[in-house]
Design an enzyme around this catalytic site. Structure first.
Site, short mmCIF file in Angstrom:
data_model
loop_
_atom_site.label_atom_id
_atom_site.label_comp_id
_atom_site.label_asym_id
_atom_site.label_seq_id
_atom_site.Cartn_x
_atom_site.Cartn_y
_atom_site.Cartn_z
CD GLU A 208 -2.75 -1.41 2.36
OE1 GLU A 208 -3.63 -2.64 2.33
OE2 GLU A 208 -2.91 -0.62 3.34
CG ASN A 249 -0.30 -6.59 -1.93
OD1 ASN A 249 -0.67 -7.11 -2.93
ND2 ASN A 249 -0.49 -6.83 -0.80
CG HIS A 285 -9.42 -6.50 0.23
ND1 HIS A 285 -9.58 -7.72 0.96
CD2 HIS A 285 -8.02 -5.93 0.45
CE1 HIS A 285 -8.38 -7.87 1.48
NE2 HIS A 285 -7.62 -6.96 1.01
CD GLU A 313 -4.02 -8.15 0.88
OE1 GLU A 313 -2.92 -7.66 1.17
OE2 GLU A 313 -4.87 -7.57 1.59
CG ASP A 315 -11.97 -9.76 1.15
OD1 ASP A 315 -11.38 -9.67 2.28
OD2 ASP A 315 -12.25 -8.69 0.30
#
Ligand code: XIL
Length: 401
Positions: A208, A249, A285, A313, A315
């Site tokens: 990030e 990332n 996400h 990651e 979801d």
């Protein structure tokens, strides 16, 4: 017959247990004063049975406070249902973030983890604040246990995360000099990457780094060390383990966004300076009702920079309550992201950020949202699990060239 978990022991919640006064059971029990009523006998029998089960599980757990030794990490043969791991093409890692608390305490969590995934990412235990709670006092046990579990179950380990604006130990002070902080960062990266050299196939070296508008995110590292901290971090990680794949990332970069454009320019610039940025991770996400634009095209343009790409990651959160329609929409978006990854030859890993609704950061980070995973809170596969299996089984033509 439904299965329930009570206090860690699986008990059939179907037909009642056998009567305690059968000759076989009486033979087991020492001669006792006959109790007045049958229920007390049943209670006695159940307690005895539980004691036996606990005793057996302690022996099996290798007796170090209930945490299984690596030999005991060997999970039983897979469930009699399709699993992601079995359906995955050989060159694709199907991974998940692992909640070490459940890894240590929940056998069903462990067996699903081993059955469905050939790669793992520590959700929390390799983050700096969790690893080094006080200067030079590293808590290696939890990450070591995760690595041992992965080794015992033939899973690749993706390390997360070395440099981040979040999860910086409380004892790290911004009042320290740039030289002190630079040396601290170098030591942290070198210490952690060296320890897991040869055990971790890839690292999120910088996590990030960008703000929502695509500029470099304000953090203790940018403020004190300047933009050079990124190149330094990758060079130190590369020195500590030249074979590990090194990723940058971020999130909000999964489709054709301004932030994705900025990340693309940053990666191109770093690589043009010879900085070993070898992979780009797309956190993913997502909201079930918000499809990122042109996921595959976006992955492809990054891949064209000569880097590996990965979904790191994933979801897909639902606005609660979850309905059958929303679950289908969720399944389609999961499938869509996987399809995009499988369409890009250098998309080396597809990782979910947790696999059961019983352990998902969405529940407490996005109020009103949830049910974001491919298994429900009872570890039952959801439509999203079936859609991923279907996508993995899709015959794929060999990539061009
Ligand atoms: C999250 C964890 O899932 C939570 O348990 C924790 O409270 C906060 O961090 N991006 C990342 C992950 O890179 O490390 C974050 O994980 C989620 C967002």
């Amino acid at each position: 017959m439904a299965e329930e978990v009570r206090g860690g022991t699986v008990c059939a919640s179907g037909p009642a247990a056998p009567e305690p006064d059968t000759p076989r059971l009486r033979a087991l029990l020492p001669p006792l004063r006959p109790p007045a009523d049958r229920r007390r006998w049943i209670a006695v029998a159940v307690v005895l049975l539980l004691l036996v089960v606990v005793a057996v599980s302690c022996v099996d757990a290798g007796g170090d406070g209930g945490r299984p030794s690596s030999a005991a990490w060997q999970t039983p043969a897979g469930p009699d249902r399709p699993t992601l791991r079995r359906a995955a093409p050989p060159n694709v890692r199907i991974g998940t973030a692992v909640d070490s608390r459940l890894l240590d305490t929940d056998p069903r969590y462990r067996s699903t983890l081993a059955a469905d995934f050939n790669a793992v990412t520590p959700e929390y235990v390799m983050k700096w604040a969790a690893l080094e709670r006080a200067p030079d006092r590293y808590d290696w046990e939890p990450p070591d246990r995760l690595v041992a579990f992965a080794e015992a179950n033939g899973q690749a380990v993706y390390g997360h995360a070395l440099v981040w604006h979040s999860s910086v130990p409380a004892w790290v002070s911004e009042s320290w000099s740039p030289a002190q902080l630079r040396e601290l960062l170098r030591k942290h990266i070198t210490t952690v990457v060296s320890r897991y050299r040869g055990k971790v196939w890839a690292w999120d070296v910088v996590n990030e780094a960008l703000a929502e508008n695509g500029t470099l995110r304000q953090s203790i590292w940018l403020r004190k060390l300047g933009p050079g901290y990124l190149a330094d971090a990758f060079r130190w990680a590369h020195e500590a383990d030249p074979d590990a794949r090194l990723f940058i990332n971020d999130y909000g970069t999964e489709g054709r966004t301004k932030k994705a454009d900025a990340l693309w320019r940053l990666v191109r610039q770093l690589r043009s300076q010879g900085v070993p940025v070898q992979g780009v991770g797309f956190q993913s996400h997502l909201r079930a009702d918000q499809d990122p634009t042109d996921i595959a095209g976006n992955l492809r343009r990054f891949a064209a920079l000569g880097v590996a790409v990965a979904v790191t990651e994933l979801d897909v959160r639902l606005q609660l309550p979850a309905t059958p329609e929303k679950l289908v929409g969720q399944a389609l978006l999961y499938q869509h992201v996987l399809e995009a990854c499988l369409a890009v030859p250098t998309c080396e890993s597809f990782t979910l950020w947790g696999f059961t609704d019983a352990s998902s950061w969405i529940t407490y980070h996005y109020p009103g949202y949830g049910a974001a995973c491919v298994f429900d809170g009872e570890l039952k596969p959801k439509p999203a699990h079936a859609s991923l299996i279907a996508e993995l089984r899709e015959p794929r033509s060999a990539p061009p060239g």
